[in-house]
Scaffold this active site. Structure first.
Site, PDB file in Angstrom:
ATOM      1  NE  ARG A 140      -3.688  -0.172   2.454  1.00 42.30           N
ATOM      2  CZ  ARG A 140      -4.235  -0.685   3.563  1.00 42.30           C
ATOM      3  NH1 ARG A 140      -3.969  -0.152   4.733  1.00 42.30           N
ATOM      4  NH2 ARG A 140      -5.023  -1.732   3.491  1.00 42.30           N
ATOM      5  NE  ARG A 164      -2.806   1.414   9.428  1.00 41.71           N
ATOM      6  CZ  ARG A 164      -3.653   0.414   9.230  1.00 41.71           C
ATOM      7  NH1 ARG A 164      -4.549   0.475   8.262  1.00 41.71           N
ATOM      8  NH2 ARG A 164      -3.606  -0.659   9.988  1.00 41.71           N
ATOM      9  CE  LYS A 211      -8.116  -0.355  11.439  1.00 43.09           C
ATOM     10  NZ  LYS A 211      -8.456  -1.194  10.303  1.00 43.09           N
ATOM     11  CE  LYS A 266      -8.108   2.860   9.031  1.00 43.90           C
ATOM     12  NZ  LYS A 266      -9.208   2.017   8.584  1.00 43.90           N
ATOM     13  CB  CYS A 273     -13.527  -3.675   1.039  1.00 48.51           C
ATOM     14  SG  CYS A 273     -14.151  -5.353   1.261  1.00 48.51           S
ATOM     15  CB  CYS A 287      -8.967  -9.302   1.934  1.00 47.24           C
ATOM     16  SG  CYS A 287      -9.160  -8.963   3.683  1.00 47.24           S
ATOM     17  CB  CYS A 340     -14.861  -9.370   6.857  1.00 49.50           C
ATOM     18  SG  CYS A 340     -13.667  -8.108   7.323  1.00 49.50           S
ATOM     19  CB  CYS A 371     -11.840  -1.880   4.116  1.00 49.38           C
ATOM     20  SG  CYS A 371     -10.757  -2.804   5.185  1.00 49.38           S
TER      21      CYS A 371
HETATM   22  S1  SF4 Z   1     -13.601  -5.054   4.865  1.00 50.05           S
HETATM   23 FE1  SF4 Z   1     -12.858  -7.017   5.477  1.00 50.05          FE
HETATM   24  S2  SF4 Z   1     -12.920  -8.164   3.636  1.00 50.05           S
HETATM   25 FE2  SF4 Z   1     -13.024  -6.106   3.011  1.00 50.05          FE
HETATM   26  S3  SF4 Z   1     -10.932  -5.554   2.633  1.00 50.05           S
HETATM   27 FE3  SF4 Z   1     -11.425  -4.930   4.687  1.00 50.05          FE
HETATM   28  S4  SF4 Z   1     -10.754  -6.604   5.906  1.00 50.05           S
HETATM   29 FE4  SF4 Z   1     -10.874  -7.374   3.853  1.00 50.05          FE
END
Ligand code: SF4
Ligand SMILES: Cc1cc2nc3c(=O)[nH]c(=O)nc-3n(C[C@H](O)[C@H](O)[C@H](O)COP(=O)(O)O)c2cc1C
Length: 1497
Positions: free
Chosen positions: A1006, A1075, A1140, A1142, A1361, A1367, A1406, A1410
């Site tokens: 990243r 970050r 983290k 942000k 995401c 991931c 998940c 993100c």
């Molecule tokens: S939200 Fe969960 S699944 Fe999506 S990128 Fe972030 S960690 Fe991975």
């Protein structure tokens, strides 16, 4: 007439400091006296001197006293030693001497002396008057030189030559000859002449070299590898070189000569002294002959005589004088090139292998292209039979005829064949010839060897025809059967010992003192093969003389055959390797009993792959070594015969189970010598069949348990050894890692605990029969695995030997062998088994014929009672755990404790259930008392950071390791701070696992871009790096960063360097630090924007970590800081932040950055003239949570005040420092700033910040947000520059058919003079385009279809995401699925006329959030593949969290739920009402006011 033995003894007397004579110990007399003994005693009594003008020492040793054990010490003193073995004791001592001979011959490698000559007289067969060399041949790989002589003069000469060779070459010598009387006159050689031959200077030099090296003598000598038959000149040369080296050590005068040169020199010197000529190989006959007989031994004389009589020039004879070391070159040099047929004749009884030893050597030599370039001759193999006077000539001509015939037979007997009974008379030990003859062809050679080595003591339990078993008729071959028989046998002998004990202890029984002593001694030594026999014989003798009257003693006498310790064997085949459990192999290994197993593997190397496509065949050796206390040897009779002997002896000696894996490639009865030799050689040389011995007894003595006898070993074995070494090393260098010890304890306590643990373990194992604890887990995301690993640690701390692995990693066929089994399993999908436990479950749930009756088991399940919330879904709760528990019971398992269940819904999640269950487990296993053991404290992430030396860890070393595509687990946490995530391609996981490959490891890199602004050259660089090192695409992230996916470990450095070259970096793009700083990139409000951008860059720089590790590892290649210059982190310290952190900066009215979704948010406040005054400060936002864990929730930031522009960096710093000091470092799920604030309150937080600032914040200023979307299309900024915001679906820059996005942007970057701005919604702005350049850019946009903005409002406001496949946390698809779902929703949208309406819709794989789903009006959060939770009601401009509307929906359910709501929205919304507000007004969901209420429905 003098016997050869006496002749040799005389030379030994003259040339030695010390002479041992090994006499046969017979039951009748303690020691017989040989002719040698008598002769030497006579010389001593006459005070005769040796050539050193001294009287040598003479020691008589008994054949049963392990006579060779003394030799080693004497040699290390520099003594010149002779050993005399008369023919009657040779049979008894030669084979048992092998281990000692090895040790001695390796002395040269340790600079210890080995000037020893062993003179061996060998019994003659009465029927043909030729010596039997079978036993001598078994010594051919001991590293001794083997020198032959025949008849008085030759024996004398060779005896002397042997002493010279030993002294000058440093190679010890066995000199052997037939035990006979010399007929002719023997010319003696006096001491004066001997001194000319064995020079004083040579002796001095030898002694000095020994004494000098004695100072740094190693304490123990290990055996080196065996000399197999060299396969090429190269190997031969190495062998020669070794010889040369050792020669150098012994004799500096011969620096440049190798063994054969020295020996030839010795022969030459001898000729000058005596005029008698000898050679290494002696040739007789015509140099043009077409046939040759090659032989070794006294029979050569017969052949020679016969040859001399004939006029046949076609046949010649080669007599081998020096048989070892073997040299292809020396053999082939003397063989005429015209030779087409070869007959090898030996004086051995071919009782072990199909082909006799010399024959194998000769066949192998002719394969050596360096010395034999023509066609290989036809080689036959024969033995001497009965040669009657008068028939010899006829027999020899018959042999010659056969050789010269068109179709010669491959094997022959010269003379009449010896009958079996004749062999028996000749060789008392071969008493079981019948059963060997009748045994299956494969077993034969090994059975013969067993018989040869153990003779009458041998007891084979399961052979088809057992000679010495009562079950002679019963043909049984399974190991279980054999195991049972042997157990009974052991019991029988135990009972016999009890009987003897009773007699010895019972004072009322009247027995003589000598009998009492003999019985007591027997009891003491009953498990010693030699001594049990010795005292058994004594007892028998006493009782024979005076027959017993007492009934108990009578009984003992009747059972006298039980005195000798038997050598108990089970014989099996490699077929057992397919089912270690079912075949009974496991039973033997785990029994702990003194039982030996010989397993013959006949798989030819060349057919190995075809034969076992599924690789189901187990490595029994590895299995046994892993298991623990078992002796293991891997041998191959046609590679090293001596090693086989050695292994058999060791196996038998080992007190416990022994496994000897024996290789004998077999295609068919027609296999030729060459096939078998080649197959064996291939298997051994490639490491497919390594020769090794693993002796746990050595380990107990502090020695290396593993001895490799061949060159190469296969990978699995290497891995095993590496692991063992690693463990030993680790414990040696870091005692705190010893499983039984912990740092915090005093040594005394440690010792106490060790013994406590040991006794508890012994108790647990119930003596010797119990196996260790096996812990298997099924886990998708690590909870169950974590529990299993903790159990393993705890077990180890309690002294229990515990293994831990995923269920599917365990060889399933062996599962029922486990005595103590713990299963820890989570629940996936809807009550499904996790990925790594599916095969396991399939196996035990579908097979009905497996039995766990031998196993005790316990199960702990992990689940979530609310994961599938509908009442009818309750069955899914912890289903795998429940299923496992029930199934094992059904299959006969014995439940140790009731099923334990961990529930995510409990106060402490699954820990609650686990804490109640774990102590019960230890109780049930009987190791609960050891609960006080201080377990190694759990390593936290803070420990990891602290120990990492400012984020270095062992990353640099890990990058060098090419054996794996991954980095060490601890390092993968550190690399996050460097902007690098280790991932693997999850699409490939199953397939790679099936192929036994490691995961497809790859890295996500990243790149930090403060405010999202980068230049065209940077874009080009990123584009190139993505192609060169990544997966060919660029991901623009939701936090305005670039991501490159799919970078392989070997490309990481180049990737980071490339990124740095274009003045971007990855440091702190991830990890527990601040970050990437986000900032509104829309330049159309450019005056404020410029200032805010500037601020974004400044605060980003201010909060960057200072460690130099990043430069050191990725850029410089050398340690800049070294140990001397210490890194210093003024803001972070060495443990950095708890989690983290942000930051986002918003410029109203646009809230594209979702300012409240971050730990720290700045909202730019400007005056009426558009001048930036400062910022409202928001704190405590954050998205991540865990499904159904109410202690975790998303949160929106709250305002704590306003600060001026020049105060803003300071404010940011202090907010971060309060979090650094107060954040929760014990629980990462509770470590974000939002929890720090909620655990106290907002006022406390503000005051804490203000006290650090030294001033108070103003109250927040008014501001107004209108949306959180990007503004698409062309806009003109205040400075007359143009900006174009394009739509890039989910931020993925990639070329697709008909959508060349990546190429288009590359082309634009080549001409664009402005900048590339990444938006917080994963789109892209081409910024600062001058009026005159606009047309050109526009053209390119059109050309590459980048100007297409004709999407629905829904699509333009969608965001996802990355999720699958890269991931590691993803539970469901996201980026690859949202576009499809939007298309399906668009049908409804179009129908309802909502095409132009902006509705924010977001998806994540998940709950980590993100793509900031919890502020979207519609959000999907992945729960399982294809299943999502649906959230509704987020604020359109990011001002409100949404709420769970429906759980666990599949696509059709999603559409079914959303369609009516959307169509109602179209019809029933108020003027300007946003979708998020509408669903709340209509009561679909309640509004979420605070994060804490997020889960309140
Ligand atoms: S939200 Fe969960 S699944 Fe999506 S990128 Fe972030 S960690 Fe991975
Ligand atoms: C995708 C998914 C599906 C799940 N399905 C269930 C379920 O059907 N029943 C249940 O009891 N728990 C279910 N759970 C909860 C997990 O079993 C639980 O969180 C467990 O602690 C996870 O362990 P792991 O980290 O070892 O995978 C599910 C969890 C996830 C992530």
């Amino acid at each position: 007439m003098t016997s050869s033995l006496v002749t040799a003894s005389k030379i030994a007397y003259s040339t030695s400091d010390l002479i041992y004579v090994i006499e046969l110990n017979s039951p009748k007399s303690s020691c017989s006296k040989s002719s040698s003994n008598l002769e030497l005693t006579k010389l001593l009594s006459q005070s005769k001197k040796n050539i050193f003008n001294e009287i040598p020492e003479l020691e008589i040793l008994s054949s049963i006293s392990d006579p060779f054990s003394k030799l080693h010490i004497q040699l290390s003193k520099g003594s010149l030693v002779s050993v005399i073995i008369p023919s009657n004791s040779a049979k008894h001592v030669l084979i048992n001497s092998i281990p000692h001979l090895h040790k001695i011959s390796n002395n040269k490698n340790n600079n210890i002396g080995n000037a020893v000559v062993i003179h061996v007289a060998l019994d003659k067969n009465e029927l043909n008057q030729l010596g039997d060399y079978t036993d001598i041949m078994t010594l051919r790989q001991t590293g001794f030189a083997l020198l032959h002589s025949h008849g008085g003069q030759e024996t004398l000469d060779m005896a002397l030559i042997a002493h010279s060779i030993a002294l000058k070459t440093g190679i010890p010598v066995i000199h052997f000859f037939d035990d006979d009387e010399s007929k002719g006159k023997v010319k003696n050689i006096g001491n004066d002449d001997i001194k000319k031959f064995i020079k004083e200077s040579d002796v001095k030099q030898y002694r000095n070299s020994i004494l000098a090296s004695n100072e740094n003598k190693p304490t123990e000598v290990y055996f080196r590898s065996y000399n197999g038959i060299p396969s090429s000149d190269e190997e031969q040369q190495t062998a020669d070189e070794e010889t040369k080296d050792s020669t150098t050590a012994a004799n500096n005068n011969n620096n440049n000569n190798n063994f054969f040169d020295i020996t030839e020199n010795i022969f030459e010197n001898f000729k000058q002294l005596t005029n008698r000529s000898y050679k290494i190989n002696e040739f007789f006959g015509d140099r043009k002959s077409e046939s040759i007989i090659i032989t070794l031994g006294s029979g050569a004389k017969i052949l020679q005589n016969a040859l001399e009589k004939t006029e046949n020039t076609k046949i010649s004879l080669l007599k081998i004088r020096l048989y070892r070391p073997w040299s292809d070159q020396h053999l082939l040099n003397v063989i005429p090139k015209s030779v087409k047929n070869v007959a090898v004749i030996e004086q051995v009884i071919p009782r072990t292998t199909k082909w006799s030893p010399l024959y194998l050597d000769v066949v192998s030599a002719f394969q050596n292209r360096n010395y034999w370039s023509g066609q290989s001759p036809f080689i036959t193999c024969g033995q001497f039979g009965v040669l009657e006077e008068g028939s010899i000539d006829a027999e020899v001509s018959h042999l010659f005829e056969n050789l010269n015939s068109d179709d010669p037979s491959l094997s022959f007997i010269l003379g009449k064949e010896l009958t079996k009974s004749q062999m028996k008379t000749n060789n008392g030990d071969v008493n079981d010839h019948d059963y060997i003859e009748n045994s299956p062809v494969l077993e034969k050679p090994y059975l013969k060897m067993l018989n040869e080595v153990f003779g009458e003591r041998l007891y084979i339990a399961n052979s088809a025809l057992k000679p010495n078993s009562e079950h002679f008729e019963v043909v049984k071959s399974t190991p279980e059967f054999g195991f049972g028989v042997l157990l009974a046998k052991l019991r029988e002998r135990d009972q016999f010992a009890d009987l003897v004990t009773r007699v010895v202890k019972d004072t009322s029984i009247n027995i003589s003192e000598s009998l009492h002593t003999a019985l007591s001694q027997w009891l003491l030594h009953k498990d010693d093969s030699i001594l049990s026999k010795k005292f058994g014989n004594q007892i028998t003798e006493i009782l024979t003389k005076s027959p017993p009257t007492h009934s108990l003693i009578k009984e003992i006498f009747q059972l006298k055959n039980l005195f000798v310790k038997p050598s108990q064997w089970i014989i099996g085949s490699d077929a057992w390797a397919y089912d270690i459990g079912g075949s009974g192999v496991h039973h033997v290994i785990s029994s702990g009993k003194d039982i030996n197993m010989l397993i013959i593997d006949s798989q030819p190397y060349t057919t190995r792959i075809a034969a076992d496509p599924e690789k189901r065949k187990k490595d029994i050796g590895l299995y046994a070594m892993n298991y623990g206390d078992a002796y293991v040897a891997s041998v191959a009779i046609y590679s090293s015969y001596t090693q086989v002997l050695h292994s058999l002896l060791e196996a038998e000696k080992f007190k416990g189970p022994s496994i000897v894996l024996a290789y004998l490639p077999y295609h068919s009865e027609e296999d030729t010598t060459i096939t078998v030799l080649k197959e064996t050689k291939l298997a051994v040389d490639t490491g497919y069949w390594p020769l090794y011995r693993w002796n746990p007894q050595l380990e107990k003595e502090g020695l290396e348990p593993f001895l490799l006898d061949s060159e190469r070993i296969k990978q699995e074995l290497q891995n095993f050894l590496d692991r063992e070494n690693h463990l030993t090393q680790l414990v040696r260098t870091r005692p705190e890692y010893s499983p039984l010890l912990t740092n915090s304890l005093e040594s005394e306590i440690k010792i106490k605990q060790k013994s406590l643990a040991k006794s508890a373990y012994d108790k647990l194992l119930g003596g010797l029969t119990g196996p260790p604890l096996l812990i298997l887990f099924g886990s998708d995301n690590g909870n169950a695995e974590g529990v299993a690993r903790r159990l393993q640690k705890s077990a180890t701390a309690r002294g229990v030997n515990a293994r831990c692995m995923a269920m599917d990693d365990f060889p399933i066929e062996d599962i029922t062998l486990e005595k103590n089994l713990v299963l820890v399993c989570c629940t996936a999908g809807q009550g499904e088994f996790p990925q790594n436990a599916r095969e396991f479950w399939k196996h035990i749930s579908t097979n009905t014929d497996i039995s766990f009756s031998e196993s005790r088991y316990a199960v702990f399940g992990l689940g979530d009672s609310h994961y599938w919330p509908r009442a009818e879904d309750a069955i899914y709760y912890n289903k795998p755990g429940k299923d496992l528990d029930a199934r094992l019971e059904l299959l006969g398992g014995q439940r140790l404790i009731p099923l334990g269940l961990g529930d995510d819904q409990d106060a402490d999640g699954y820990e609650t259930g686990f804490h109640a269950w774990e102590p019960e487990l230890w109780k049930a296993l009987g190791v609960e008392l050891l609960g006080t053991i201080v377990e190694e404290p759990k390593k936290t992430d803070d420990n990891m950071k602290e120990e990492s030396n400012y984020l270095r860890g062992t990353i640099a070393e890990g990058l060098e390791d090419t054996s794996t595509g991954a980095l060490a687990e601890r390092d993968t946490k550190l690399t996050k701070f460097h902007g690098i995530y280790q991932q693997d391609d999850r699409d490939l996981r199953d397939e790679r696992k099936a192929q036994g490959l490691e995961k497809a490891f790859q890295f996500m890199v990243r790149v930090r871009v403060p405010g999202g602004v980068s230049k065209p050259d940077q874009w080009l660089a990123m584009d190139e790096i993505a192609d060169k090192y990544g997966n060919g695409s660029l991901k623009l992230t939701t936090r305005q960063a670039y991501q490159i996916h799919g970078v392989l470990k070997r490309n990481l450095k180049s990737t980071i360097r490339g990124i740095n070259k274009c003045l971007l970096d990855t440091l702190a793009a991830c990890g527990d630090v601040n970050r990437n700083v986000m900032c509104n990139p829309n330049p159309f409000i450019s005056e404020v924007h410029a200032e805010v951008q500037d601020f974004a860059r400044k605060i980003s720089a201010h909060l960057s970590p200072r460690t130099t590790a990043y430069h050191e590892i990725w850029l410089e290649d050398k340690m800049i800081s070294g140990q001397a210059v210490q890194d210093f982190e003024p803001l972070y310290g060495h443990t950095y932040l708890p989690r983290k952190f942000k930051i986002a900066i918003a410029i109203p009215p646009n809230n594209d950055v979702d300012v409240f979704a971050h730990d720290l948010g700045y909202i730019a406040i400007s005056d009426k003239n558009g001048k930036l005054l400062g910022f409202n400060v928001s704190v405590g936002g954050g998205m991540g949570m865990t499904h159904n864990n109410k202690k975790t929730y998303p949160n929106l930031g709250q305002l704590i005040g306003f600060c001026k522009l020049d105060q803003a960096i300071d404010v940011g710093e202090k907010v971060m420092l309060v979090q650094r000091d107060f954040g929760d470092r014990s629980n990462r799920k509770h470590a974000r700033l939002k929890y720090t604030i909620d655990d106290r309150d907002l006022d406390w937080f503000r005051e804490e910040v203000e006290s650090r600032l030294g001033f108070k914040l103003d109250s927040p200023k008014e501001y107004k947000f209108e949306n959180n979307a990007d503004r698409y299309g062309w806009t003109k900024g205040v400075d007359d520059k143009w900006h174009f915001c394009m739509y890039i679906e989910n931020g993925r820059v990639i070329d697709l058919p008909g959508e060349p996005i990546k190429t288009g942007l590359k082309e634009i970057a080549k001409v664009h003079k402005g900048d590339f701005r990444l938006t917080p919604n994963q789109h892209l702005i081409l910024g600062n385009i001058a009026e005159q350049d606009k047309a050109q850019i526009n053209e390119l946009l059109k050309k590459y279809k980048l100007d297409n903005l004709k999407f629905t409002g829904l699509r333009l406001n969608s965001m996802s995401c990355v999720a699958l496949p890269t991931c590691g946390l993803a539970m469901a698809e996201s980026e690859r699925y949202l576009p499809t779902l939007v298309s399906k929703l668009e049908v409804v949208i179009e129908e309802c006329g909502l095409r132009e309406d902006a509705i924010t819709i977001r998806m994540t794989g998940c709950p980590n959030g993100c793509a900031r789903p919890y502020v979207a009006e519609i959000a999907f959060v992945g729960k399982a593949i294809g299943t999502y939770n649906l959230y509704l009601g987020g604020g359109f401009y990011g001002q409100r969290l949404n709420k769970l509307y429906k759980e666990s929906l599949k696509e059709d359910e999603i559409l079914k739920e959303l369609k009516p709501i959307l169509s109602r929205y179209a019809k029933e919304r108020n003027e300007g009402e946003r979708f998020g507000d509408f669903v709340i007004r209509m009561g679909y969901v309640k509004a979420t006011k605070y994060g804490k209420d997020f889960h309140e429905l």
